[in-house]
Scaffold this active site. Sequence first.
Site, PDB file in Angstrom:
ATOM      1  N   SER A  19     -71.697  40.342  25.912  1.00  0.00           N
ATOM      2  CA  SER A  19     -71.219  38.948  26.011  1.00  0.00           C
ATOM      3  C   SER A  19     -69.874  38.765  25.296  1.00  0.00           C
ATOM      4  O   SER A  19     -69.668  39.272  24.186  1.00  0.00           O
ATOM      5  CB  SER A  19     -72.255  38.009  25.383  1.00  0.00           C
ATOM      6  N   SER A  21     -68.947  35.746  24.496  1.00  0.00           N
ATOM      7  CA  SER A  21     -69.073  34.464  23.785  1.00  0.00           C
ATOM      8  C   SER A  21     -68.864  34.598  22.271  1.00  0.00           C
ATOM      9  O   SER A  21     -68.155  33.764  21.681  1.00  0.00           O
ATOM     10  CB  SER A  21     -70.425  33.823  24.100  1.00  0.00           C
ATOM     11  N   LYS A  70     -82.506  31.119  31.079  1.00  0.00           N
ATOM     12  CA  LYS A  70     -81.988  29.769  31.329  1.00  0.00           C
ATOM     13  C   LYS A  70     -83.065  28.792  31.830  1.00  0.00           C
ATOM     14  O   LYS A  70     -82.967  27.600  31.608  1.00  0.00           O
ATOM     15  CB  LYS A  70     -80.832  29.818  32.332  1.00  0.00           C
ATOM     16  N   ASP A 111     -72.211  24.916  32.394  1.00  0.00           N
ATOM     17  CA  ASP A 111     -71.661  25.724  33.504  1.00  0.00           C
ATOM     18  C   ASP A 111     -71.124  24.833  34.625  1.00  0.00           C
ATOM     19  O   ASP A 111     -70.156  25.182  35.298  1.00  0.00           O
ATOM     20  CB  ASP A 111     -72.742  26.645  34.099  1.00  0.00           C
ATOM     21  N   ALA A 139     -76.175  30.898  38.206  1.00  0.00           N
ATOM     22  CA  ALA A 139     -74.766  30.485  38.307  1.00  0.00           C
ATOM     23  C   ALA A 139     -74.526  29.762  39.628  1.00  0.00           C
ATOM     24  O   ALA A 139     -73.801  28.759  39.674  1.00  0.00           O
ATOM     25  CB  ALA A 139     -73.865  31.705  38.183  1.00  0.00           C
ATOM     26  N   VAL A 162     -83.346  35.012  51.148  1.00  0.00           N
ATOM     27  CA  VAL A 162     -83.093  33.711  51.795  1.00  0.00           C
ATOM     28  C   VAL A 162     -84.051  32.633  51.283  1.00  0.00           C
ATOM     29  O   VAL A 162     -83.697  31.457  51.230  1.00  0.00           O
ATOM     30  CB  VAL A 162     -83.100  33.860  53.338  1.00  0.00           C
ATOM     31  N   LEU A 234     -66.846  34.373  40.290  1.00  0.00           N
ATOM     32  CA  LEU A 234     -67.377  34.069  38.955  1.00  0.00           C
ATOM     33  C   LEU A 234     -67.320  35.277  38.033  1.00  0.00           C
ATOM     34  O   LEU A 234     -67.357  35.144  36.813  1.00  0.00           O
ATOM     35  CB  LEU A 234     -68.831  33.569  39.067  1.00  0.00           C
ATOM     36  N   TYR A 236     -65.857  38.009  35.744  1.00  0.00           N
ATOM     37  CA  TYR A 236     -64.604  38.029  34.956  1.00  0.00           C
ATOM     38  C   TYR A 236     -64.343  39.394  34.322  1.00  0.00           C
ATOM     39  O   TYR A 236     -63.363  39.564  33.596  1.00  0.00           O
ATOM     40  CB  TYR A 236     -64.624  36.940  33.876  1.00  0.00           C
TER      41      TYR A 236
HETATM   42  P1  NAP Z   1     -78.705  35.748  38.413  1.00  0.00           P
HETATM   43  O1  NAP Z   1     -79.398  34.494  38.050  1.00  0.00           O
HETATM   44  O2  NAP Z   1     -79.302  37.059  38.086  1.00  0.00           O
HETATM   45  O3  NAP Z   1     -78.398  35.674  39.996  1.00  0.00           O
HETATM   46  C1  NAP Z   1     -77.658  36.655  40.653  1.00  0.00           C
HETATM   47  C2  NAP Z   1     -77.619  36.359  42.148  1.00  0.00           C
HETATM   48  O4  NAP Z   1     -76.828  37.388  42.773  1.00  0.00           O
HETATM   49  C3  NAP Z   1     -78.997  36.394  42.820  1.00  0.00           C
HETATM   50  O5  NAP Z   1     -79.026  35.458  43.875  1.00  0.00           O
HETATM   51  C4  NAP Z   1     -79.037  37.817  43.364  1.00  0.00           C
HETATM   52  O6  NAP Z   1     -79.850  37.980  44.498  1.00  0.00           O
HETATM   53  C5  NAP Z   1     -77.604  38.025  43.785  1.00  0.00           C
HETATM   54  N1  NAP Z   1     -77.249  39.428  43.857  1.00  0.00           N
HETATM   55  C6  NAP Z   1     -77.323  40.352  42.874  1.00  0.00           C
HETATM   56  N2  NAP Z   1     -76.879  41.552  43.322  1.00  0.00           N
HETATM   57  C7  NAP Z   1     -76.537  41.363  44.627  1.00  0.00           C
HETATM   58  C8  NAP Z   1     -76.032  42.218  45.648  1.00  0.00           C
HETATM   59  N3  NAP Z   1     -75.785  43.503  45.403  1.00  0.00           N
HETATM   60  N4  NAP Z   1     -75.791  41.697  46.868  1.00  0.00           N
HETATM   61  C9  NAP Z   1     -76.021  40.390  47.112  1.00  0.00           C
HETATM   62  N5  NAP Z   1     -76.510  39.519  46.199  1.00  0.00           N
HETATM   63  C10 NAP Z   1     -76.762  40.015  44.977  1.00  0.00           C
HETATM   64  O7  NAP Z   1     -77.251  35.792  37.741  1.00  0.00           O
HETATM   65  P2  NAP Z   1     -76.277  34.546  37.469  1.00  0.00           P
HETATM   66  O8  NAP Z   1     -76.484  34.025  36.106  1.00  0.00           O
HETATM   67  O9  NAP Z   1     -76.400  33.630  38.619  1.00  0.00           O
HETATM   68  O10 NAP Z   1     -74.849  35.274  37.439  1.00  0.00           O
HETATM   69  C11 NAP Z   1     -74.227  35.752  38.622  1.00  0.00           C
HETATM   70  C12 NAP Z   1     -72.828  36.264  38.288  1.00  0.00           C
HETATM   71  O11 NAP Z   1     -72.020  35.192  37.810  1.00  0.00           O
HETATM   72  C13 NAP Z   1     -72.799  37.321  37.168  1.00  0.00           C
HETATM   73  O12 NAP Z   1     -71.819  38.283  37.474  1.00  0.00           O
HETATM   74  C14 NAP Z   1     -72.374  36.544  35.936  1.00  0.00           C
HETATM   75  O13 NAP Z   1     -71.665  37.352  35.002  1.00  0.00           O
HETATM   76  C15 NAP Z   1     -71.425  35.530  36.578  1.00  0.00           C
HETATM   77  N6  NAP Z   1     -71.303  34.312  35.779  1.00  0.00           N
HETATM   78  C16 NAP Z   1     -70.056  33.946  35.388  1.00  0.00           C
HETATM   79  C17 NAP Z   1     -69.894  32.783  34.679  1.00  0.00           C
HETATM   80  C18 NAP Z   1     -68.513  32.390  34.255  1.00  0.00           C
HETATM   81  O14 NAP Z   1     -68.408  31.545  33.359  1.00  0.00           O
HETATM   82  N7  NAP Z   1     -67.474  32.941  34.854  1.00  0.00           N
HETATM   83  C19 NAP Z   1     -71.006  31.970  34.350  1.00  0.00           C
HETATM   84  C20 NAP Z   1     -72.266  32.379  34.779  1.00  0.00           C
HETATM   85  C21 NAP Z   1     -72.407  33.552  35.492  1.00  0.00           C
HETATM   86  P3  NAP Z   1     -81.473  37.937  44.411  1.00  0.00           P
HETATM   87  O15 NAP Z   1     -81.800  36.501  44.361  1.00  0.00           O
HETATM   88  O16 NAP Z   1     -81.888  38.619  45.655  1.00  0.00           O
HETATM   89  O17 NAP Z   1     -81.808  38.706  43.159  1.00  0.00           O
END
Ligand code: NAP
Length: 300
Positions: A19, A21, A70, A111, A139, A162, A234, A236
């Site tokens: 992280s 943070s 979360k 977020d 996210a 889906v 998203l 980084y």
């Molecule tokens: P999460 O709750 O684990 O959800 C990830 C999502 O991505 C799920 O829908 C997952 O599908 C899908 N996924 C994972 N691998 C995949 C692949 N190879 N092909 C297609 N879909 C895939 O994670 P999250 O918290 O939403 O975070 C997602 C991303 O956003 C991470 O990279 C995180 O670092 C980034 N993020 C950035 C910020 C920012 O401030 N910039 C804030 C939050 C998150 P399934 O549902 O099938 O598992």
Amino acid sequence: MIDGHTQLVGVIGWPVEHSLSPIMHNAAFDVFGLNWRYVPLPVRPGEVEQAVKGLAALGFRGANVTVPHKQAVLPVLTSISADARRLGAVNTLVFERDGDGGIRVVGHNTDVDGFIGALREAGFDPYGTRAVIVGAGGAARAVVAGLAAAGCAHLVVLGRDVTRARTLVTDIKAHYPASLYAQANELTPEKLIEEARTAALLVNATPVGMWPYTEDSIWPENVPLPSHLTVFDLVYNPLETRLLAQARRAGAHAVDGLGMLVRQGALAFQLWTQDEHREVEELIEVMRAACKRALMGRPD
Ligand code: NAP
């Protein structure tokens, strides 16, 4: 220096060692001369309730909450902000002492405003537009809720699962005007290309392209990305993902995930320190500089 007056905050997650943070919050505490420290707090799945109660009892002022806690943290809360309730997910906790010495645990989600603030900063106003969001996790929920609240007219969520994408859309639609068109579909290259053709905004809310899998992209390599799109990744780490390189090559507008990261962090910082006099933009710049230094200095 840590002494008897130091105020503590941290991030609860599993894993949390990567992280950014702690780096951005500690940089801000140093620059603004606050005797506060931010620590990474690895908490195993299933142990979040004990962890939150323990932190509150230890006098922590608050915490960020990240994957996979979360949603799991919701039963521990005394109260929850409107944004976090609509999303069913919390990324920031504030611990407050009430008059009787009891501790209140208040849940927020920064977020949503972090994403919308970064999108607007990049010059994109979502009002009345069409957007495609890839991913259906925590996210993606924040992105979809933010876009719906900002008046986006047409939302399509593409998920490899889906059912998860449909649940997200159903949950969000329950809180927003009937005029919002929102739909979920399975993520396939064909569907993505079709939806992107008529959308103004494409958001990657999956970890695809994140270090160490930096060669991966949600967009197929042999198909030009529509040049009229704004593409918000998203991810980084790295700042320039394969998807953003594809967007730039096509002449589209590319936006990296750092703006959202620092904005959600700055909003959490303000909730903890309740420092209404500090300009949020000044805080964001300090945090952005600290993150950039850290990202340039490490591969992961
Ligand atoms: P999460 O709750 O684990 O959800 C990830 C999502 O991505 C799920 O829908 C997952 O599908 C899908 N996924 C994972 N691998 C995949 C692949 N190879 N092909 C297609 N879909 C895939 O994670 P999250 O918290 O939403 O975070 C997602 C991303 O956003 C991470 O990279 C995180 O670092 C980034 N993020 C950035 C910020 C920012 O401030 N910039 C804030 C939050 C998150 P399934 O549902 O099938 O598992």
